[in-house]
Design an enzyme around this catalytic site. Structure first.
Site, PDB file in Angstrom:
ATOM      1  N   ASP A   1       0.827  -1.208   0.000  1.00  0.00           N
ATOM      2  CA  ASP A   1       0.000   0.000   0.000  1.00  0.00           C
ATOM      3  C   ASP A   1       0.860   1.255   0.000  1.00  0.00           C
ATOM      4  O   ASP A   1       2.094   1.186   0.116  1.00  0.00           O
ATOM      5  CB  ASP A   1      -0.980  -0.016   1.194  1.00  0.00           C
ATOM      6  CG  ASP A   1      -0.299  -0.358   2.525  1.00  0.00           C
ATOM      7  OD1 ASP A   1       0.941  -0.367   2.593  1.00  0.00           O
ATOM      8  OD2 ASP A   1      -1.022  -0.608   3.503  1.00  0.00           O
TER       9      ASP A   1
ATOM     10  N   GLU B   1      -9.554  -1.117   5.355  1.00  0.00           N
ATOM     11  CA  GLU B   1     -10.181  -0.769   6.627  1.00  0.00           C
ATOM     12  C   GLU B   1     -11.495  -1.531   6.776  1.00  0.00           C
ATOM     13  O   GLU B   1     -12.017  -2.088   5.792  1.00  0.00           O
ATOM     14  CB  GLU B   1     -10.456   0.745   6.640  1.00  0.00           C
ATOM     15  CG  GLU B   1      -9.213   1.610   6.469  1.00  0.00           C
ATOM     16  CD  GLU B   1      -8.412   1.774   7.756  1.00  0.00           C
ATOM     17  OE1 GLU B   1      -8.450   0.874   8.619  1.00  0.00           O
ATOM     18  OE2 GLU B   1      -7.723   2.810   7.882  1.00  0.00           O
TER      19      GLU B   1
ATOM     20  N   ASN C   1      -7.692  -1.952  14.190  1.00  0.00           N
ATOM     21  CA  ASN C   1      -9.097  -2.202  13.843  1.00  0.00           C
ATOM     22  C   ASN C   1      -9.254  -3.419  12.926  1.00  0.00           C
ATOM     23  O   ASN C   1     -10.318  -3.646  12.366  1.00  0.00           O
ATOM     24  CB  ASN C   1      -9.695  -0.960  13.175  1.00  0.00           C
ATOM     25  CG  ASN C   1      -8.958  -0.581  11.895  1.00  0.00           C
ATOM     26  OD1 ASN C   1      -8.049  -1.282  11.457  1.00  0.00           O
ATOM     27  ND2 ASN C   1      -9.351   0.521  11.285  1.00  0.00           N
TER      28      ASN C   1
ATOM     29  N   HIS D   1      -7.434  -3.964  10.136  1.00  0.00           N
ATOM     30  CA  HIS D   1      -7.132  -3.764   8.712  1.00  0.00           C
ATOM     31  C   HIS D   1      -5.894  -4.567   8.308  1.00  0.00           C
ATOM     32  O   HIS D   1      -5.011  -4.837   9.114  1.00  0.00           O
ATOM     33  CB  HIS D   1      -7.013  -2.280   8.338  1.00  0.00           C
ATOM     34  CG  HIS D   1      -5.807  -1.539   8.816  1.00  0.00           C
ATOM     35  ND1 HIS D   1      -5.850  -0.252   9.308  1.00  0.00           N
ATOM     36  CD2 HIS D   1      -4.495  -1.889   8.859  1.00  0.00           C
ATOM     37  CE1 HIS D   1      -4.644   0.148   9.614  1.00  0.00           C
ATOM     38  NE2 HIS D   1      -3.795  -0.820   9.365  1.00  0.00           N
TER      39      HIS D   1
HETATM   40  C1  GLP Z   1      -0.247   0.421   8.587  1.00  0.00           C
HETATM   41  C2  GLP Z   1       0.025  -0.394   7.324  1.00  0.00           C
HETATM   42  C3  GLP Z   1      -0.355  -1.837   7.534  1.00  0.00           C
HETATM   43  C4  GLP Z   1       0.226  -2.346   8.842  1.00  0.00           C
HETATM   44  C5  GLP Z   1      -0.369  -1.569   9.986  1.00  0.00           C
HETATM   45  C6  GLP Z   1       0.069  -2.057  11.361  1.00  0.00           C
HETATM   46  O1  GLP Z   1      -1.555   0.812   8.641  1.00  0.00           O
HETATM   47  N1  GLP Z   1      -0.673   0.098   6.186  1.00  0.00           N
HETATM   48  O2  GLP Z   1       0.114  -2.607   6.444  1.00  0.00           O
HETATM   49  O3  GLP Z   1      -0.042  -3.696   8.988  1.00  0.00           O
HETATM   50  O4  GLP Z   1       0.035  -0.230   9.811  1.00  0.00           O
HETATM   51  O5  GLP Z   1       1.274  -1.464  11.711  1.00  0.00           O
HETATM   52  P1  GLP Z   1       2.196  -1.893  12.904  1.00  0.00           P
HETATM   53  O6  GLP Z   1       2.934  -3.088  12.462  1.00  0.00           O
HETATM   54  O7  GLP Z   1       3.085  -0.701  13.091  1.00  0.00           O
HETATM   55  O8  GLP Z   1       1.323  -2.134  14.076  1.00  0.00           O
END
Ligand code: GLP
Length: 241
Positions: A66, A144, A137, A139
């Site tokens: 993304d 989302e 949440n 995602h």
């Molecule tokens: C962002 C990314 C996701 C990732 C999420 C969780 O939103 N777009 O791909 O999984 O963060 O991040 P973290 O690993 O820092 O908790």
């Protein structure tokens, strides 16, 4: 059903995942890469293996999950630069085989750009190993709550909590882009193997929902329950003991 792999520590978990990625890389795999804190130590371990063991990404192809939109490709806050900084600058991946959604495309080009991204994944032979994190949440990528099982790479609205989580990098939640380009749920589910990383007690409840709750768009990670080769890699905190 997803397999569970619970490690004593996130460090140990990340070393195991890096070893798995290194094996895939040796075979010239197509890798799907995630950003966020969770995969950082995996990437650090791959960089160490590059320096000390000569690990090579020469035959690999990499796709980023993304990207924020709008976002300049060279902006240090972009996911493209995150992946460069933490992993790819140190690897020998040929430049033309690092693909990421382009956060700088004009609004009227987005649909075409996203369709081309899907086509590039297909033309590469499809993703062999997709690395994922999970948002608070539920995602995955930037899919989302509300994202459908059949969703494809597209532009999405970010949830307020997701923007709040990224506030530090942007100097305030209100400065975090409101939208992003993300692989869809269906795009992710097409990967041959999926490894989801979640560490710390703060992820425990959402991990449980994703694994054991009803499958549906309210928790996009729950769609992983229908994938034939998915593994949740956890530490004691996220596994809940
Ligand atoms: C962002 C990314 C996701 C990732 C999420 C969780 O939103 N777009 O791909 O999984 O963060 O991040 P973290 O690993 O820092 O908790």
């Amino acid at each position: 059903m997803p397999q569970l792999q619970v490690h004593d520590s996130a460090d140990e978990a990340c070393r195991a995942v890096a070893a798995e990625m290194a094996r895939c890389a040796a075979g010239g795999a197509v890798l799907g890469l995630a950003t966020g804190a969770s995969p950082l130590r995996v990437y650090a371990e791959l960089v160490r293996r590059r320096r000390e063991d000569g690990l090579s990404f020469r035959r690999c192809t990499c796709f980023s999950l993304d990207e924020y939109w709008p976002m300049a490709r060279e902006d240090p806050r972009s996911f493209r630069q995150f992946l460069r900084r933490h992993l790819l600058d140190a690897m020998d991946l040929p430049e033309e085989r690092f693909h990421s959604p382009d956060g700088s495309v004009a609004p009227e080009q987005i649909a075409r750009h996203c369709a081309e991204y899907e086509a590039r994944i297909a033309a590469s032979g499809g993703i062999d190993l997709q690395i994922l994190g999970i948002g608070r949440n539920g995602h995955i990528g930037f899919n989302e709550p509300g994202a459908g099982r059949d969703s494809r790479t597209r532009r999405v609205e970010l949830a307020p909590g997701t923007r709040a989580d990224a506030a530090a990098e942007f100097g305030g939640a209100e400065r975090v882009p409101r939208q992003a380009l993300t692989m869809g749920v269906a795009t992710i589910l097409q990967a041959r193997r999926i490894v989801l990383l979640a560490f710390g007690a703060g992820k425990r409840d959402i991990v449980r929902e994703a694994l054991e709750g009803p499958v549906g768009p309210q928790v996009p990670a729950s769609f992983l329950q229908g994938h034939p080769d998915v593994r949740f890699v956890l530490d004691r905190g996220s596994a809940g003991g």
